[in-house]
Write an enzyme that holds these catalytic residues in place. Structure first.
Site, PDB file in Angstrom:
ATOM      1  N   CYS A 126      -7.140   6.250  -0.584  1.00 20.09           N
ATOM      2  CA  CYS A 126      -6.531   7.270   0.273  1.00 20.09           C
ATOM      3  C   CYS A 126      -5.745   8.314  -0.502  1.00 20.09           C
ATOM      4  O   CYS A 126      -5.924   9.518  -0.309  1.00 20.09           O
ATOM      5  CB  CYS A 126      -5.687   6.625   1.363  1.00 20.09           C
TER       6      CYS A 126
ATOM      7  N   HIS B 252      -9.623  10.755   5.925  1.00 22.24           N
ATOM      8  CA  HIS B 252      -8.984   9.854   4.966  1.00 22.24           C
ATOM      9  C   HIS B 252     -10.028   8.927   4.352  1.00 22.24           C
ATOM     10  O   HIS B 252     -11.190   8.919   4.753  1.00 22.24           O
ATOM     11  CB  HIS B 252      -7.867   9.053   5.639  1.00 22.24           C
TER      12      HIS B 252
ATOM     13  N   HIS C 299      -0.406   4.330   3.499  1.00 26.06           N
ATOM     14  CA  HIS C 299      -1.715   4.962   3.684  1.00 26.06           C
ATOM     15  C   HIS C 299      -1.489   6.434   4.023  1.00 26.06           C
ATOM     16  O   HIS C 299      -0.532   6.767   4.717  1.00 26.06           O
ATOM     17  CB  HIS C 299      -2.503   4.276   4.800  1.00 26.06           C
TER      18      HIS C 299
END
Length: 112
Positions: free
Chosen positions: A21, A84, A72
């Site tokens: 990510c 993402h 994240h």
């Protein structure tokens, strides 16, 4: 959006090797001349705070997933949508912020 489907790879930071990510976000910003830190928690510490209702394309959205705090990160691309590189299902993809999973894990947003 041209990286949709690029495989997830822990520690990955290029389309050739795959992305995690924070590597994905760092790579996208670097293509626009903006240097970002490599780790999600460090990316969460920079830029200006953005209220969830004021998100614009290009803002970073952060979630608490595998550990407490921002673990994240994704990149806003439109109303209620972000792109993402998640480990689940293993490819770069688009999600909705309002999806129960992401909504309950949202911890903040930053504008670089």
């Amino acid at each position: 959006m041209s990286f949709m489907g690029v495989p997830y790879r822990w520690g990955g930071a290029t389309p050739e090797t795959g992305f995690d990510c924070s590597g994905f976000v760092q790579w996208v910003f670097s293509r626009h001349g903006v240097a970002l830190p490599r780790e999600t928690s460090m990316q969460f510490d920079i830029g200006a705070h953005v209220n969830r209702g004021d998100l614009l394309p290009g803002d970073l959205v952060f979630f608490e997933t595998v550990s407490r705090g921002a673990s994240h990160v994704g990149l806003v691309i439109g109303p209620d949508t972000f792109v993402h590189a998640p480990s689940e299902r293993g490819v770069v993809r688009v999600e909705h912020l309002s999806t129960r999973y992401w909504d309950t894990r949202f911890v903040g947003a930053r504008r670089i």
